[in-house]
Motif scaffolding. Structure first.
Motif, mmCIF file in Angstrom:
data_model
loop_
_atom_site.group_PDB
_atom_site.id
_atom_site.type_symbol
_atom_site.label_atom_id
_atom_site.label_comp_id
_atom_site.label_asym_id
_atom_site.label_seq_id
_atom_site.Cartn_x
_atom_site.Cartn_y
_atom_site.Cartn_z
ATOM 1 N N ASP A 48 0.846 -1.180 0.000
ATOM 2 C CA ASP A 48 0.000 0.000 0.000
ATOM 3 C C ASP A 48 0.887 1.237 0.000
ATOM 4 O O ASP A 48 2.099 1.146 0.188
ATOM 5 N N CYS A 97 -5.188 7.554 5.574
ATOM 6 C CA CYS A 97 -4.077 6.698 6.031
ATOM 7 C C CYS A 97 -4.301 6.098 7.414
ATOM 8 O O CYS A 97 -4.055 4.895 7.613
ATOM 9 N N MET A 157 -6.611 3.250 7.012
ATOM 10 C CA MET A 157 -5.952 2.171 6.280
ATOM 11 C C MET A 157 -5.014 1.375 7.180
ATOM 12 O O MET A 157 -5.025 0.134 7.174
ATOM 13 N N SER A 214 4.561 -1.100 3.076
ATOM 14 C CA SER A 214 3.886 0.194 3.004
ATOM 15 C C SER A 214 4.891 1.231 2.520
ATOM 16 O O SER A 214 5.859 1.547 3.222
ATOM 17 N N VAL A 266 -1.865 1.954 -8.607
ATOM 18 C CA VAL A 266 -2.409 2.818 -7.565
ATOM 19 C C VAL A 266 -2.026 4.258 -7.894
ATOM 20 O O VAL A 266 -0.848 4.566 -8.077
ATOM 21 N N TYR A 283 -5.825 1.643 -1.872
ATOM 22 C CA TYR A 283 -5.855 0.222 -2.184
ATOM 23 C C TYR A 283 -4.795 -0.567 -1.420
ATOM 24 O O TYR A 283 -3.662 -0.107 -1.232
ATOM 25 N N PHE A 284 -5.168 -1.771 -0.992
ATOM 26 C CA PHE A 284 -4.225 -2.789 -0.548
ATOM 27 C C PHE A 284 -4.085 -3.762 -1.722
ATOM 28 O O PHE A 284 -5.072 -4.366 -2.147
ATOM 29 N N SER A 287 -7.024 -6.420 -5.436
ATOM 30 C CA SER A 287 -6.921 -5.035 -4.989
ATOM 31 C C SER A 287 -8.141 -4.737 -4.129
ATOM 32 O O SER A 287 -9.269 -5.023 -4.528
ATOM 33 N N GLY A 346 -8.664 -0.277 1.281
ATOM 34 C CA GLY A 346 -8.075 -0.369 2.612
ATOM 35 C C GLY A 346 -8.850 0.344 3.692
ATOM 36 O O GLY A 346 -8.542 0.189 4.882
#
Length: 215
Positions: free
Chosen positions: A79, A89, A92, A113, A160, A177-178, A190, A193
């Motif tokens: 991510d 964030c 997420m 990350s 992303v 997105y994760f 995808s 998050g």
């Protein structure tokens, strides 16, 4: 932002190559692909070559050098974030803790990350952020590297969107997105998050990949 997320979702939908089985669940392979013809034992064989994550090199929250080689043979979730992010964030990273706590005892699963604000997100800042989240060991790496390389990697490889924008709070815009990567460095999913439901699906899909034979 919602339009951009929708556009990326469409890319994933139309670029997916799905393999279905009546007995075993398998995940699609996303991204571009091409047919490659070669000769094997005197016979012409056509293989499909899928998009993979290219080589990269970063520094993690411990000051250690981390490259794409550290993900060889690993399943991982990627991510993009920045520690001073005032919007998505924090949500997420709280949701990513679900993935971390589920798989932290599994050596074959990692979380990467990538900071999109490397000027501020020094090793010291990343370590403090990791400590606040309760991250220990080498399952979840917070990574800092060259900004241009990170933006290119995000958009071209992980699909992303990220962007620096001084008009928004925090100065950056990015998708939450994760992205799930398999042991062959291919994109297999995808997930939003910020959605606990989609993160729960991510956990189940990681388990599916753990049982998948490497081909």
């Amino acid at each position: 932002m919602k339009k951009l997320i929708g556009a990326i979702a469409i890319i994933f939908l139309y670029s997916a190559c799905k393999f279905n089985s009546s007995e075993t669940k398998t995940l699609p392979i996303y991204g571009t692909r091409q047919a490659v013809t070669k000769t094997v034992n005197g016979q012409t064989v056509t293989d499909t070559v899928y998009q993979t994550i290219p080589a990269f090199k970063y520094i993690n929250q411990y000051g250690d050098s981390i490259s794409s080689k550290n993900t060889d043979g690993k399943i991982y979730v990627a991510d993009f974030f920045f520690t001073s992010c005032p919007s998505i964030c924090p949500v997420m990273q709280r949701n990513m803790l679900t993935v971390y706590n589920t798989f932290k005892a599994n050596n074959d699963v990692k979380i990467l990350s990538f900071s999109i604000d490397p000027k501020y997100d020094s090793v010291k800042v990343l370590k403090k952020y990791a400590d606040k989240l309760g991250i220990e060991g080498n399952m979840w790496w917070l990574l800092q590297g060259k900004k241009d390389d990170t933006y290119k990697l995000a958009e071209k490889s992980y699909l992303v969107a990220v962007n620096q924008d001084s008009t928004v709070p925090g100065g950056y815009v990015h998708q939450g997105y994760f992205v799930l990567i398999d042991k062959q460095k291919r994109i297999r999913g995808s997930y939003d998050g910020t959605s606990p439901q989609q993160v729960a699906q991510l956990v189940e899909d990681i388990k599916t990949l753990q049982t998948e034979a490497v081909k």
